[in-house]
Design a protein around this motif. Structure first.
Motif, mmCIF file in Angstrom:
data_model
loop_
_atom_site.group_PDB
_atom_site.id
_atom_site.type_symbol
_atom_site.label_atom_id
_atom_site.label_comp_id
_atom_site.label_asym_id
_atom_site.label_seq_id
_atom_site.Cartn_x
_atom_site.Cartn_y
_atom_site.Cartn_z
ATOM 1 N N GLU A 35 0.864 -1.189 0.000
ATOM 2 C CA GLU A 35 0.000 0.000 0.000
ATOM 3 C C GLU A 35 0.897 1.235 0.000
ATOM 4 O OE1 GLU A 35 -3.400 1.003 0.028
ATOM 5 O OE2 GLU A 35 -2.474 2.978 0.214
ATOM 6 N N ARG A 56 -18.458 9.073 4.440
ATOM 7 C CA ARG A 56 -18.883 8.145 3.398
ATOM 8 C C ARG A 56 -19.154 6.759 3.980
ATOM 9 N NH1 ARG A 56 -17.268 5.378 -1.156
ATOM 10 N NH2 ARG A 56 -15.020 5.427 -0.949
ATOM 11 N N ALA A 59 -23.062 0.757 1.379
ATOM 12 C CA ALA A 59 -24.148 -0.171 1.707
ATOM 13 C C ALA A 59 -23.672 -1.558 1.304
ATOM 14 C CB ALA A 59 -25.399 0.216 0.918
ATOM 15 N N ASP A 296 -12.305 -1.704 -7.922
ATOM 16 C CA ASP A 296 -12.370 -0.516 -8.777
ATOM 17 C C ASP A 296 -11.253 -0.466 -9.814
ATOM 18 O OD1 ASP A 296 -14.602 0.255 -7.348
ATOM 19 O OD2 ASP A 296 -13.934 2.334 -7.103
ATOM 20 N N GLY A 306 -25.535 1.680 -4.816
ATOM 21 C CA GLY A 306 -24.592 1.213 -3.799
ATOM 22 C C GLY A 306 -24.029 -0.172 -4.096
ATOM 23 N N ALA A 309 -18.598 -1.395 -4.313
ATOM 24 C CA ALA A 309 -17.752 -2.224 -3.446
ATOM 25 C C ALA A 309 -18.278 -3.653 -3.405
ATOM 26 C CB ALA A 309 -17.702 -1.626 -2.041
#
Ligand SMILES: Cc1cc2nc3c(=O)[nH]c(=O)nc-3n(C[C@H](O)[C@H](O)[C@H](O)COP(=O)(O)OP(=O)(O)OC[C@H]3O[C@@H](n4cnc5c(N)ncnc54)[C@H](O)[C@@H]3O)c2cc1C
Length: 398
Positions: A35, A56, A59, A296, A306, A309
Motif C-alpha cells: 500500500e 462516506r 451499503a 475498482d 450502492g 464495493a
C-alpha cells in the motif's frame, strides 16, 4: 536480492485487504500486501471512536458481510460503524412513482449494513497488521515504481522493496497504476456528475430505511446510520453540484430537506461536504501475464444503487476461491486468469449498464415517459414477488 511470495496484492483498500486476508485464511500461500499510503491509524489497537466516523458509508449486502465476518473483521465493526437497514424507499421528482420494499418481503431481517468505509478499511488493515497471520506481510508507505510481468511471474520494485511472486493482483482503485503498467485498456466515461457526500442529522427518524429520490439533476440518497444520522450521496450534474458545494451550510440543509420533500423532516446537523467525480470505468481485460485486476481497478460504477464495493467483494471471493482450487504454479497462467475474467466480467458489466440506464432513464422527462415510469414504479410496488426479488438484489443474493 528480491523477496519471494506466492501473491502480491497492490492496494490495501477495502477489496485488496479483504482479498489478502481471505487468501491467508483459506490457503497456505504467502501474500505480500503493498500500500502506497501509511495505515489509516498508526496504532491499530486504538478503540474505534464515534467522532472518527467519516462522511462516506458503503451499503454492503450479505455476501460482503459474510466475507468480512469470515476474516474476523465485521465483528470489529460495532455501532456506529456498521448499521443494519431494513428497507428502501425510492420515488421520483417527475412522476407519482413511489416504491417501497423491505427485507421482510424476502423473509429476511435486514437488507444489509451501512458500513463506514474508512472504519472498515482501518479494521481490515489492523487485522492484516496485527492479526497474527504468518502468511501475510504488509508493506505500507510503499509506493511501487516498476512492475515487470513475465510468464514466470511478477516483480514489483519500489524504494526499499523488491518483491517477486507467481501472481500480482491490482487492487489499487479506479486510477490503477497496476492497470497502466500492464497496458490494460479501460473504457472511462464521465457521468458529468459529482457525488456529494456528507453526514446529516434529521428531525425525523430514518426508520432504518435507505431513502432515494430521483431528481432531474440526478439521484439523492440518505443512507441510515446510528440514531437519527444518515449519510447522504447527492449525485448532481456538474454545474448544479458546484452550486450545491458553494452554498452555506444552512442553505444546503434547506435544499437537501426540499430534495427529500421533508420525508426525513428538516436537516438539523450537517457535517463537512465532500464531492467525488462520478465515472463509469470498465477494463476491457481483467488480466495479463501473471496479473489480475479486482475491485475498482477493474470497474467503477455509478453509486446510485450502492453496488461498487459489493462487486469488488464478489471479485475477491471468486478469485480467492479459484486460487484455492488449483496448484500454485497455475495461478499466473493466462488460461486460469481468463477463467476468472469469464466468471466476473459479465456481472460487473451488466450492473454498470443497469446503473447507467437508471441514471439516464430518470433524467428524461417528456410527460408520457414520466407518467409511464411512475405507473411502472407503482405497479412494481403492488407486486409482492417482484419486491421480494428487489430485496434479494439489494441483499446481493441474486
Ligand atoms: C460517492 C460514492 C458512494 C459510494 N457508495 C457505495 C455503496 O453504498 N456501496 C458500495 O458497494 N460501493 C459504493 N461506492 C463504491 C466503493 O466506494 C468502491 O467501489 C470501493 O471503495 C472500491 O474499493 P477498492 O479497494 O477497489 O479501491 P479503493 O477504495 O480506491 O482502494 C485502493 C487502494 O489502493 C491504494 N493505492 C492506489 N494506488 C496505489 C499504488 N500505486 N500502489 C499501492 N497502493 C495504491 C490506495 O491508497 C487505496 O488504499 C461508492 C463510491 C462513491 C464515489
Amino acid at each position: 536480492m528480491s523477496d519471494r511470495y506466492d501473491i502480491i496484492v497492490v492496494g490495501a483498500g477495502l477489496i485488496g485487504t479483504t482479498l489478502a486476508l481471505h487468501l491467508a485464511k483459506n490457503t497456505s500461500l504467502s501474500v505480500a500486501l503493498v500500500e502506497r499510503n501509511a495505515p489509516i491509524v498508526a496504532d491499530p489497537n486504538l478503540p474505534l471512536d464515534v467522532r472518527q466516523t467519516n462522511q462516506r458509508v458503503v451499503a454492503l449486502g450479505h455476501l460482503a458481510v459474510e466475507m468480512l465476518t469470515d476474516i474476523d473483521v465485521f465483528q470489529r465493526l460495532a455501532e456506529p460503524h456498521a448499521h443494519p437497514y431494513q428497507s428502501m424507499a425510492v420515488w421520483d421528482e417527475n412522476s407519482k412513482g413511489d416504491l417501497h420494499f423491505s427485507a421482510s418481503d424476502a423473509g429476511a431481517s435486514e437488507l444489509g449494513y451501512m458500513v463506514d468505509a474508512q472504519a472498515c478499511t482501518r479494521a481490515l488493515q489492523a487485522n492484516a497488521l496485527t492479526g497474527g497471520h504468518k502468511n501475510v506481510t504488509c508493506f505500507f508507505s510503499a509506493a511501487p515504481r516498476e512492475l515487470t510481468l513475465t510468464r514466470g511471474g511478477a516483480r514489483l520494485q519500489g524504494d526499499g522493496f523488491d518483491l517477486r511472486a507467481r501472481l500480482a493482483i491490482g487492487a489499487d482503485g479506479g486510477r490503477s497504476w497496476v492497470r497502466h503498467q500492464a497496458k490494460l485498456f479501460a473504457n472511462r466515461r464521465s457521468y458529468g456528475q459529482q457525488g456529494i457526500v456528507a453526514k446529516i442529522k434529521t428531525s425525523n427518524s430514518h426508520q432504518n430505511c435507505a431513502w432515494q429520490r430521483f431528481l432531474s439533476t440526478g439521484p439523492v440518497a440518505a443512507l441510515p446510520v446510528y440514531d437519527n444520522y444518515s449519510s447522504i450521496v447527492w449525485s448532481a450534474d456538474n454545474a448544479f453540484s458546484k452550486e450545491l458545494m458553494g452554498m452555506s451550510d444552512s442553505n444546503f440543509s434547506v435544499a437537501l430537506g426540499n430534495a427529500f420533500e421533508q420525508r426525513l423532516g428538516t436537516v438539523i446537523e450537517l457535517d463537512k461536504r465532500q464531492a467525488f467525480p462520478l465515472v463509469s470505468l470498465q477494463a476491457s481485460t481483467y488480466y495479463s501475464t501473471s496479473l489480475a485486476l479486482v475491485g475498482d481497478a477493474a470497474h467503477s460504477i455509478h453509486p446510485l444503487a450502492g453496488q461498487g464495493a459489493n462487486l469488488g467483494f464478489k471479485d475477491a471471493l471468486c478469485l480467492s476461491q479459484m486460487i484455492a482450487q488449483v496448484p500454485k504454479d497455475d495461478i499466473g497462467e493466462l488460461a486460469f486468469l481468463h477463467a476468472y475474467q469469464q466468471k466476473r466480467k459479465p456481472d460487473n458489466q451488466q450492473t454498470d449498464w443497469m446503473m447507467t440506464a437508471l441514471n439516464a432513464g430518470y433524467k428524461v422527462n417528456p410527460p408520457l415517459w414520466s407518467a409511464a415510469r411512475g405507473m411502472g414504479m407503482n405497479w412494481v410496488n403492488s407486486q409482492r414477488n417482484i419486491k421480494a426479488l428487489l430485496a434479494k438484489q439489494a441483499m446481493g443474493l441474486t
